[in-house]
Design a protein around this motif. Structure first.
Motif, mmCIF file in Angstrom:
data_model
loop_
_atom_site.group_PDB
_atom_site.id
_atom_site.type_symbol
_atom_site.label_atom_id
_atom_site.label_comp_id
_atom_site.label_asym_id
_atom_site.label_seq_id
_atom_site.Cartn_x
_atom_site.Cartn_y
_atom_site.Cartn_z
ATOM 1 N N SER A 259 8.715 -12.934 84.642
ATOM 2 C CA SER A 259 8.232 -11.569 84.438
ATOM 3 C C SER A 259 6.796 -11.565 83.935
ATOM 4 C CB SER A 259 9.134 -10.830 83.450
ATOM 5 O OG SER A 259 8.683 -9.514 83.233
ATOM 6 N N ASN B 207 13.585 -16.252 83.158
ATOM 7 C CA ASN B 207 13.393 -14.863 83.553
ATOM 8 C C ASN B 207 12.175 -14.258 82.877
ATOM 9 O OD1 ASN B 207 14.031 -11.774 82.940
ATOM 10 N ND2 ASN B 207 15.052 -12.332 84.846
ATOM 11 N N ASP C 119 17.392 -6.589 85.052
ATOM 12 C CA ASP C 119 16.282 -6.723 85.992
ATOM 13 C C ASP C 119 16.696 -6.489 87.443
ATOM 14 O OD1 ASP C 119 13.599 -7.663 86.932
ATOM 15 O OD2 ASP C 119 14.799 -9.310 87.712
ATOM 16 N N ARG D 290 13.604 -12.980 91.924
ATOM 17 C CA ARG D 290 14.166 -12.715 90.599
ATOM 18 C C ARG D 290 15.693 -12.762 90.610
ATOM 19 N NH1 ARG D 290 10.568 -10.430 87.035
ATOM 20 N NH2 ARG D 290 12.252 -10.669 85.514
ATOM 21 N N ASP E 86 12.300 -5.497 82.744
ATOM 22 C CA ASP E 86 12.019 -6.578 83.679
ATOM 23 C C ASP E 86 12.277 -7.949 83.084
ATOM 24 O OD1 ASP E 86 10.877 -6.991 86.414
ATOM 25 O OD2 ASP E 86 9.480 -8.248 85.304
ATOM 26 N N LYS E 87 12.461 -8.014 81.780
ATOM 27 C CA LYS E 87 12.638 -9.296 81.113
ATOM 28 C C LYS E 87 14.074 -9.536 80.663
ATOM 29 C CE LYS E 87 7.815 -9.384 79.847
ATOM 30 N NZ LYS E 87 7.483 -8.380 80.875
ATOM 31 N N GLU F 138 4.503 -12.318 86.730
ATOM 32 C CA GLU F 138 4.262 -11.154 87.580
ATOM 33 C C GLU F 138 3.256 -10.209 86.936
ATOM 34 O OE1 GLU F 138 8.059 -9.472 88.286
ATOM 35 O OE2 GLU F 138 8.780 -11.180 89.451
ATOM 36 N N ASP F 139 3.348 -10.049 85.610
ATOM 37 C CA ASP F 139 2.364 -9.225 84.903
ATOM 38 C C ASP F 139 0.950 -9.780 85.103
ATOM 39 O OD1 ASP F 139 4.395 -7.591 83.916
ATOM 40 O OD2 ASP F 139 4.601 -8.744 82.064
ATOM 41 N N ARG G 51 4.168 -3.796 90.445
ATOM 42 C CA ARG G 51 4.134 -3.079 89.168
ATOM 43 C C ARG G 51 3.646 -1.651 89.421
ATOM 44 N NH1 ARG G 51 6.931 -6.526 87.505
ATOM 45 N NH2 ARG G 51 6.615 -7.950 85.739
#
Length: 221
Positions: free
Chosen positions: A165, A161, A96, A149, A90-91, A168-169, A44
């Motif tokens: 995401s 997906n 993505d 991904r 990203d979503k 990952e956040d 990120r």
């Protein structure tokens, strides 16, 4: 200058690194920070730049080396804008993978630059070494993320997906918190992450190799 306590001006619970085999304490701490920024850049990048800049400008944290440039209003504004764009891009499965492909040329050099900036007061040799390590960590994280991904995006439903995401956040937020508060624990977690990332990259490489491998005709002699 004591970088350990400079970083803890607002983060009083920061745990100092141990003195590893005669390595100066401040250099060890900076090396861990550089490694962490390289890792986070591959995951990120814009969130990392924005958080560091905000900590330096509004949180009273003294950013070491040349990282103070991240507190500039232009850098804060642009990174905040790109953070918002990336959060939604990203979503979306159809966007993505394209976003990750483009950011192959952004996250890796940015990870190297941020790691080198940490060593801004330690001399050219330390900056080059940090840049190499930061770029390598950013590349490993980025390719593992992009490969995983890409496989997830093959599914037509969007739930997987979005869940990936958001995961990952959460990974980025937890990793950054651990880097600032428990750097020794972060280094251990980073080692485990790198092993997992290597496994993902190898699996994706083999999968791509099978896709492009020429098929032999059945019954051919």
């Amino acid at each position: 200058m004591d970088f350990i306590y400079a970083w803890s001006s607002k983060l009083d619970s920061l745990s100092p690194l141990l003195d590893w085999s005669g390595i100066p304490l401040d250099l060890a701490s900076l090396a861990a920070l550089a490694a962490g920024l390289g890792w986070a850049s591959g995951l990120r990048l814009y969130a990392l730049v924005f958080v560091l800049g905000a900590l330096g400008r509004f949180g009273g944290v003294h950013l070491p080396g040349d990282l103070a440039v991240l507190t500039h209003p232009l850098v804060l504004g642009l990174s905040g804008l790109m953070l918002s764009v990336e959060f939604f891009a990203d979503k979306l499965p159809w966007l993505d993978s394209l976003w990750d492909a483009v950011h192959t040329f952004i996250r890796i050099p940015a990870g190297a630059a941020l790691a080198a900036a940490v060593m801004g007061d330690m001399g050219g040799a330390a900056q080059v070494a940090a840049a190499l390590a930061g770029g390598t960590l950013a590349a490993g994280t980025h390719f593992a993320k992009a490969g995983a991904r890409m496989a997830i995006n093959a599914s037509p439903e969007p739930v997987t997906n979005v869940s990936a995401s958001l995961g990952e956040d959460a990974l980025f937020a937890g990793g950054l918190w651990m880097l600032l508060h428990q750097p020794l624990w972060f280094l251990g977690a980073l080692a485990a992450f790198l092993l997992l990332a290597l496994a993902v990259i190898v699996l994706m490489w083999r999968f791509i190799g099978r896709l492009f491998r020429p098929r032999t005709r059945s019954g051919a002699t």
